[in-house]
Design a protein around this motif. Structure first.
Motif, PDB file in Angstrom:
ATOM      1  N   MET A 217      12.367   3.871   0.040  1.00 54.44           N
ATOM      2  CA  MET A 217      13.202   4.419  -0.645  1.00 54.44           C
ATOM      3  C   MET A 217      13.769   4.317   0.402  1.00 54.44           C
ATOM      4  O   MET A 217      14.839   4.805  -0.018  1.00 54.44           O
ATOM      5  CB  MET A 217      12.246   5.608   0.343  1.00 54.44           C
ATOM      6  N   THR A 218      13.742   4.126   1.338  1.00 58.13           N
ATOM      7  CA  THR A 218      15.180   3.436   2.346  1.00 58.13           C
ATOM      8  C   THR A 218      15.972   2.385   2.325  1.00 58.13           C
ATOM      9  O   THR A 218      16.539   1.907   2.820  1.00 58.13           O
ATOM     10  CB  THR A 218      14.782   4.062   3.914  1.00 58.13           C
TER      11      THR A 218
ATOM     12  N   SER B 206       0.864  -1.276  -0.160  1.00 59.31           N
ATOM     13  CA  SER B 206       0.323   0.163  -0.340  1.00 59.31           C
ATOM     14  C   SER B 206       0.828   1.123  -0.109  1.00 59.31           C
ATOM     15  O   SER B 206       2.210   0.915  -0.143  1.00 59.31           O
ATOM     16  CB  SER B 206      -1.338   0.126   1.369  1.00 59.31           C
ATOM     17  N   PRO B 207       0.599   2.342  -0.260  1.00 63.43           N
ATOM     18  CA  PRO B 207       1.181   4.115  -0.217  1.00 63.43           C
ATOM     19  C   PRO B 207       1.633   3.920   1.226  1.00 63.43           C
ATOM     20  O   PRO B 207       2.991   4.589   1.042  1.00 63.43           O
ATOM     21  CB  PRO B 207       0.176   4.971  -0.565  1.00 63.43           C
ATOM     22  N   GLU B 208       1.337   3.582   2.061  1.00 57.07           N
ATOM     23  CA  GLU B 208       2.094   3.505   3.443  1.00 57.07           C
ATOM     24  C   GLU B 208       3.655   3.018   2.979  1.00 57.07           C
ATOM     25  O   GLU B 208       4.336   2.738   4.184  1.00 57.07           O
ATOM     26  CB  GLU B 208       1.577   2.354   4.624  1.00 57.07           C
ATOM     27  N   ASP B 209       3.616   2.047   2.438  1.00 48.23           N
ATOM     28  CA  ASP B 209       4.966   1.056   2.370  1.00 48.23           C
ATOM     29  C   ASP B 209       5.804   1.787   1.754  1.00 48.23           C
ATOM     30  O   ASP B 209       7.242   1.442   1.494  1.00 48.23           O
ATOM     31  CB  ASP B 209       4.962  -0.191   1.472  1.00 48.23           C
TER      32      ASP B 209
ATOM     33  N   ALA C 131      11.103 -13.138   5.094  1.00 50.90           N
ATOM     34  CA  ALA C 131      11.258 -11.298   5.488  1.00 50.90           C
ATOM     35  C   ALA C 131      10.589 -10.482   6.426  1.00 50.90           C
ATOM     36  O   ALA C 131       9.973 -11.065   7.040  1.00 50.90           O
ATOM     37  CB  ALA C 131       9.504 -11.262   4.259  1.00 50.90           C
ATOM     38  N   THR C 132      10.555  -9.885   6.617  1.00 48.06           N
ATOM     39  CA  THR C 132      10.185  -8.817   8.060  1.00 48.06           C
ATOM     40  C   THR C 132       9.410  -7.641   7.623  1.00 48.06           C
ATOM     41  O   THR C 132       7.890  -7.563   8.090  1.00 48.06           O
ATOM     42  CB  THR C 132      11.583  -7.313   8.519  1.00 48.06           C
ATOM     43  N   HIS C 133       9.493  -7.310   5.875  1.00 48.18           N
ATOM     44  CA  HIS C 133       8.011  -6.569   5.679  1.00 48.18           C
ATOM     45  C   HIS C 133       7.664  -7.819   4.366  1.00 48.18           C
ATOM     46  O   HIS C 133       7.075  -6.813   3.307  1.00 48.18           O
ATOM     47  CB  HIS C 133       8.044  -5.257   4.885  1.00 48.18           C
ATOM     48  N   GLY C 134       7.394  -8.534   4.118  1.00 49.31           N
ATOM     49  CA  GLY C 134       6.547  -9.384   2.990  1.00 49.31           C
ATOM     50  C   GLY C 134       5.140  -8.747   3.003  1.00 49.31           C
ATOM     51  O   GLY C 134       4.430  -8.241   4.318  1.00 49.31           O
TER      52      GLY C 134
END
Length: 230
Positions: free
Chosen positions: A96-97, A88-91, A120-123
């Protein structure tokens, strides 16, 4: 969309599979500065796809994607079917980082692919979108590497980068054109929950349209009426 098979309330997996690269690549004509990402774009390659038809392999040869070792950790957004949330846009800040990574494996071999080893930490999953790659054209969810990457970029606000990647494939423009409405809807959401809600609303509306079309009676054309009246 009459032949699309969908399930309501389900944010199905959308990690990359095999795709076709037989066509020559096209360069982007836009001059926007953020076409080429400054963040990392990576993939785990399970060597299950035809190298000549794999969009991930083509991106690697063009140095537009970094190949990761199977057990190598990646700190950014990871598109994987074992994830619990939709991208989602919140990702955007995470991408970016820390970047974005995809899994390059065959859709026919998903069940035998050791995806759990990625940890994965942010799957993330991708919401409902339709593939336009030559292997799975017209099939919902079964996106290629480049389609999955571009969809993630588009949804998280990196639209010009998404177009830059898709323009490397002669068929790439059709992915954005076919999914334009959905991509714009998802990119206007706020978080994973709102993306899933938007997906389900869209699917319900499309299914209702199909039902209404199927219930319309078959009226004779005006030309037939004129012939009958003579």
């Amino acid at each position: 969309m009459n032949d699309l098979e969908t399930k309501l309330g389900e944010c199905k997996l959308d990690t990359p599979a095999a795709s076709d690269e037989t066509s020559s690549s096209n360069s982007s004509s836009s001059d926007e500065e953020d076409e080429i990402p400054t963040y990392t774009v990576a993939m785990w390659d399970f060597n299950q796809c035809d190298p000549k038809k794999c969009s991930g392999r083509k991106l690697e040869r063009m140095k537009l994607i970094k190949s990761l070792k199977i057990k190598q950790r990646f700190p950014g957004i990871v598109l994987t079917p074992v994830a619990k949330k939709c991208v989602s846009p919140e990702d955007r800040e995470i991408i970016m980082t820390k970047g974005v990574a995809v899994v390059d494996c065959s859709w026919a071999k998903i069940d035998e692919t050791p995806l759990g080893a990625l940890k994965a930490t942010h799957g993330r999953l991708l919401p409902f979108l339709v593939a336009t790659n030559p292997i799975n054209y017209g099939k919902p969810y079964q996106l290629s590497c480049v389609e999955a990457i571009a969809a993630t970029m588009y949804i998280t606000g990196f639209k010009s980068s998404a177009l830059f990647y898709m323009n490397k494939f002669s068929w790439g423009h059709s992915f954005v054109e076919l999914n334009q409405e959905l991509l714009d809807i998802y990119s206007s959401c706020t978080d994973s929950t709102s993306v899933v809600a938007a997906q389900n609303k869209y699917i319900e509306e499309e299914q209702l349209k199909q039902q209404n079309r199927n219930t319309l009676p078959d009226f004779p054309s005006s030309s037939d009426d004129e012939e009958d009246s003579e």
